[in-house]
Design a protein around this motif. Structure first.
Motif: not given
Length: 436
Positions: A239-240, A243-244, A250, A286-287, A289-290
């Motif tokens: 997930l990190e 996100k990054n 996403n 954690k995300v 807009n996924m």
């Protein structure tokens, strides 16, 4: 009757089933081409036909058998010379198929590529890491990161057909990604029976995040998409990365199958309703807009009307961005085959329809919220009066599409453009290109 050719034989590969089969056919075609063979994919005829079959559920098995019978008939009529069968159906039912359809020249399983090549007059070339003839449009390609599955799901026959989980080393996948990028691939769609398990056999840890960190370094690749992540034991470091890392879409395809804890237990999914909801909460936290895509099964043995209503209400509450739903298929040699297939087919189908009706409304509402917003869109094809593309929240063939009026603008296939959404239906977005 056609006169038999004395020149170079054309080998026609026919692919049935999922993206994993597409990938396998592409590897086979790459090997054949490297051996100097004349190879094509899903052309009308060929001198030699290789059918890559699916054996997952009843409908898929029926399609595979009908395709085999069709080409056997053409062989009997002299239109084609030889018919070979490979893939999941052949792996699972080879003795039965040899008995019932003996006019096929030879049957091969999912792990018999060297033997199949030998039968086609070719040698298996070990040095061809990442070499294959892609059948998808040039700008996107599937990247199979593992074969087989170690999960004990009661309803699934895939371990019978594909064997135990076997991860492909990170360095080999990076090599393959670089070769695809040089050919114009911009989007990689990572596939496996189970992405979540990736790396445990090779690196003694879940290494999907490590793989993604290496793939994003490949020049030319702009989107990386994740398909088929098993929920139990999902590595949250992924997930990190989503996100990054701008290159990692996403988006996640995570087949959840059901939500009733009792049904999940019988399915041997290793989770509960509470754990599933916690995982989904974590995804969205954690995300934010996924896009989450899932698949569900209706009519599993013992599924009561209460179980179904619980799942239906859960779908309504969760508001998945994308969802597919299937009727349960009673598959021999699976754990669930010992249970009574006690939900009538009509009830199964009615339940699927009800779930998809709920999802259709959710999809319409979510799409209405996109009107007026601008998205980066990858153009897949031109169809009729429209160029058709996708946002990062959509996978080919299964998700929403963006339609752009082709009379107003020309768009090269495989290009990224910014599109402002003007209108939306349940599963389509309509927009216009925003120029800088």
């Amino acid at each position: 009757m056609r006169t038999k050719s004395t020149g170079k034989k054309k080998i026609n590969i026919v692919t049935l089933g999922c993206s994993k089969n597409i990938y396998d056919s592409e590897v086979l075609m790459g090997q054949l081409k490297a051996n100097g063979k004349d190879v094509a994919h899903e052309q009308k005829y060929g001198d030699i036909i290789v059918i890559n079959t699916c054996g997952f559920i009843e409908n898929a098995k029926e399609e595979s058998i009908n395709t085999i019978l069709n080409y056997v008939q053409l062989k009997q009529e002299g239109v084609v010379e030889k018919v070979f069968v490979t893939g999941c159906l052949s792996e699972r039912y080879k003795p039965d198929l040899e008995k019932e359809i003996p006019d096929v020249n030879q049957y091969f399983g999912t792990r018999d590529l060297p033997l199949l090549l030998k039968a086609l007059g070719a040698d298996y070339k070990h040095e061809l890491v990442g070499e294959r003839l892609t059948t998808t449009p040039r700008h996107f390609a599937y990247l199979k990161i593992a074969e087989g599955c170690d999960r004990p799901c009661s309803f699934c026959a895939i371990p019978l057909m594909r064997g135990k989980h076997k991860s492909t080393p990170i360095e080999d996948l990076v090599t393959e990604a670089k070769k695809l990028a040089k050919k114009g691939t911009k989007e990689l769609i990572l596939i496996a029976q189970d992405l979540t398990y990736y790396g445990l056999d090779l690196y003694k840890k879940r290494a999907l995040a490590d793989l993604l960190k290496e793939l994003v370094k490949v020049e030319g690749i702009e989107w990386i998409r994740l398909h088929y992540a098993f929920p139990t034991g999902f590595p949250e470091d992924v997930l990190e990365v989503i996100k990054n890392e701008p290159k990692v879409c996403n988006y996640i395809d995570i087949p959840l199958q059901h939500i009733s804890t009792s049904v999940l237990k019988s399915m041997r999914r290793g989770t509960t309703k509470e754990k599933t909801n916690r995982l989904l909460d974590e995804f969205r936290k954690k995300v934010p807009n996924m896009a989450i895509r899932t698949t569900l099964i209706c009519g599993y043995p013992g599924e009561t009307e209460e179980d179904f209503q619980e799942m239906k209400e859960w779908v309504r509450t969760q508001r998945f961005d994308r969802l597919g739903c299937f009727t349960y298929s009673h598959e021999e040699n699976t754990h669930a085959y010992n249970l009574e297939d006690d939900v009538p087919q009509k009830v199964k189908e009615r339940r699927v329809e009800e779930i998809m009706e709920v999802q259709s409304q959710i999809s319409w509402e979510l799409n209405q919220e996109k009107i007026g917003k601008t998205f980066r869109v990858l153009i897949d094809r031109k169809e009729g009066d429209y160029f058709i593309g996708r946002t990062e929240f959509d996978s080919p063939d299964v998700d929403n599409e963006v339609l752009i009026n082709a009379e107003e603008i020309y768009l090269p296939i495989g290009d990224f453009v910014d599109v402002k959404i003007k209108d939306a239906s349940e599963f389509d977005l309509f927009g216009e290109v925003i120029n800088d």
